[in-house]
Design an enzyme around this catalytic site. Structure first.
Site, short mmCIF file in Angstrom:
data_model
loop_
_atom_site.label_atom_id
_atom_site.label_comp_id
_atom_site.label_asym_id
_atom_site.label_seq_id
_atom_site.Cartn_x
_atom_site.Cartn_y
_atom_site.Cartn_z
N ASP A 5 0.82 -1.21 0.00
CA ASP A 5 0.00 0.00 0.00
C ASP A 5 0.85 1.26 0.00
OD1 ASP A 5 -2.59 -0.91 -0.03
OD2 ASP A 5 -2.71 -1.13 2.12
N LYS A 6 0.26 2.31 -0.47
CA LYS A 6 0.97 3.59 -0.48
C LYS A 6 1.46 3.95 0.92
CE LYS A 6 0.28 8.50 -1.44
NZ LYS A 6 -0.68 9.54 -1.87
#
Length: 435
Positions: A235-236
């Site tokens: 994930d970012k």
């Protein structure tokens, strides 16, 4: 829930060999060392000692061939039921990524019983005559960028990267620059990057799907590219370890390990509240949240209804913090669904600290922590929580079979300073008397 057996820990000296991305780690980071020996059974190699897993002289030589024009003419043997055409072809060729197989199908280079098939989801059955020609490699439409990367390990076949928070893995409409893919293109001086649909793992600027393991190919132009190979994503907001293949053989080999769930992935997180029981296994399918399209959800019975996919996570509370207001939790993934840890944590009622999308809001965190920490620390707690702009989740261990040497290699990288600072404060304050 099934309990998780206690595994041996490693020594503190092995932890101290790890390095941090920043040149001058904060003093509070040292507080974090004391939790690391409690994380079960990891650290075979680290970013500070990459030579520990360097390829040995026994390394096999993998021919660097394009494979373009390779032809397959076979009859499907007896199979149970039906099987997707892309899966079947991938099982018949070695060193060719599934993304490349899918590209060949979409380009009309595959026939079944003399009829051109252009859908990767087409099912074949026993007795079908399949003809396939492997397509040319296509360059990814992404320009290289000179982006600093924290390379944990690298050889001529692959590299392992410690991804920082807020870096998106691949280019997307909302993330045209500053991505890991573009940084790798520059670092490796190679013209293209591969995407695999083996893992739907994570990553998007608008939180629209990415997480900790799953990966989908939404673009045939991406699917056609193959060097170096993005096998999985994070994930970012998630930090930590991610492996990238430099050649198609390594990409296909690693993708197969992810598909078979033989990759070792260990994460640590901070939760709002403490999981109960303190260790166990959660097996709840995960699918799109019908009330919020940018979020996934744990959906009991979702597999039978077609709304979700099988997902299983093992967790263990490493340490209870701030008198039960938070916990340091280890996660081991058996599957790799989009936002798996985040969705399972929410389902258990202990969303990750800082995860606004899944319920770990700042207001919730403060309501739990303020009454459990000493008055002298309350102001600092408020400040740290108010600065949180991502879920407190870190991919701390990554282990896999090297695609060319056959050796089992394992890497670890300690959590970043911001996470260490919060843990240190919560641990210290939780030991004090609170009026």
């Amino acid at each position: 829930m099934l309990s998780i057996s206690q595994l041996p820990s490693f020594s503190l000296t092995s932890v101290k060999s790890l390095r941090y991305p920043s040149s001058s780690p904060s003093s509070s980071l040292s507080l974090f060392f004391s939790f690391l020996p409690r994380v079960s059974n990891f650290v075979r190699a680290s970013s500070g000692t990459p030579n520990l897993v360097a390829c040995t002289p026994t390394e096999s030589i993998i021919p660097r061939v394009n494979n373009a024009g390779l032809k397959i003419e076979e009859t499907v043997d007896s199979v149970q039921g039906k099987i997707r055409i892309d899966s079947w072809i991938s099982s018949r060729v070695i060193g060719v990524s599934r993304a490349r197989v899918q590209s060949s199908i979409r380009l009309g280079l595959v026939t079944v019983n003399g009829r051109v098939i252009d859908k990767v989801s087409h099912n074949v059955k026993a007795g079908d005559e399949v003809n396939c020609t492997i397509s040319e490699l296509q360059p990814l439409k992404a320009e290289a960028e000179d982006i600093p990367l924290d390379i944990v390990y690298e050889d001529k076949h692959l590299l392992v990267v410690n991804k920082p928070a807020h870096m998106v893995v691949h280019p997307a409409p909302g993330n045209p620059s500053g991505t890991l893919v573009k940084g790798i293109l520059h670092h490796c001086s190679l013209p293209c990057v591969a995407y695999s649909n083996t893992e739907e793992d994570d990553d998007s600027d608008d939180e629209s799907f990415s997480d900790d393991e799953e990966m989908t190919t939404s673009s045939s132009s991406y699917a056609a590219s193959v060097r170096p190979g993005i096998v999985h994503r994070l994930d970012k907001g998630t930090t930590g370890l991610l492996v990238v293949a430099k050649d198609e053989h390594s990409h296909a080999h690693l993708a197969e390990q992810f598909k078979l769930h033989t990759i070792e992935r260990v994460y640590v997180s901070l939760t709002t509240g403490v999981p109960s029981p303190p260790q166990g296994r959660i097996e709840i399918p995960i699918g799109r949240d019908s009330s919020n399209r940018i979020r996934m959800a744990a959906i009991p019975g979702g597999v039978s209804s077609g709304r979700a996919r099988h997902a299983a996570s093992r967790y263990k509370v490493i340490e209870t913090l701030a008198g039960g207001g938070s916990a340091l939790v280890e996660w081991r993934l058996e599957t790799g669904r989009t936002h798996q840890i985040r969705a399972h944590a929410k389902y258990m009622g202990v969303p990750l600290l800082g995860d606004e999308v899944y319920g770990g809001t700042k207001s919730m965190a403060l309501s739990l922590l303020q009454k459990r920490v000493s008055r002298s620390d309350q102001e600092e707690i408020i400040e740290l929580i108010s600065r949180l702009d991502r879920p407190c989740l870190h991919a701390i261990v990554l282990g896999f079979t090297h695609p060319c040497t056959g050796e089992i290699v394992k890497f670890s990288c300690p959590p970043p300073p911001d996470l260490a600072e919060i843990v240190g404060l919560l641990r210290r304050s939780g030991k004090e008397n609170v009026n």
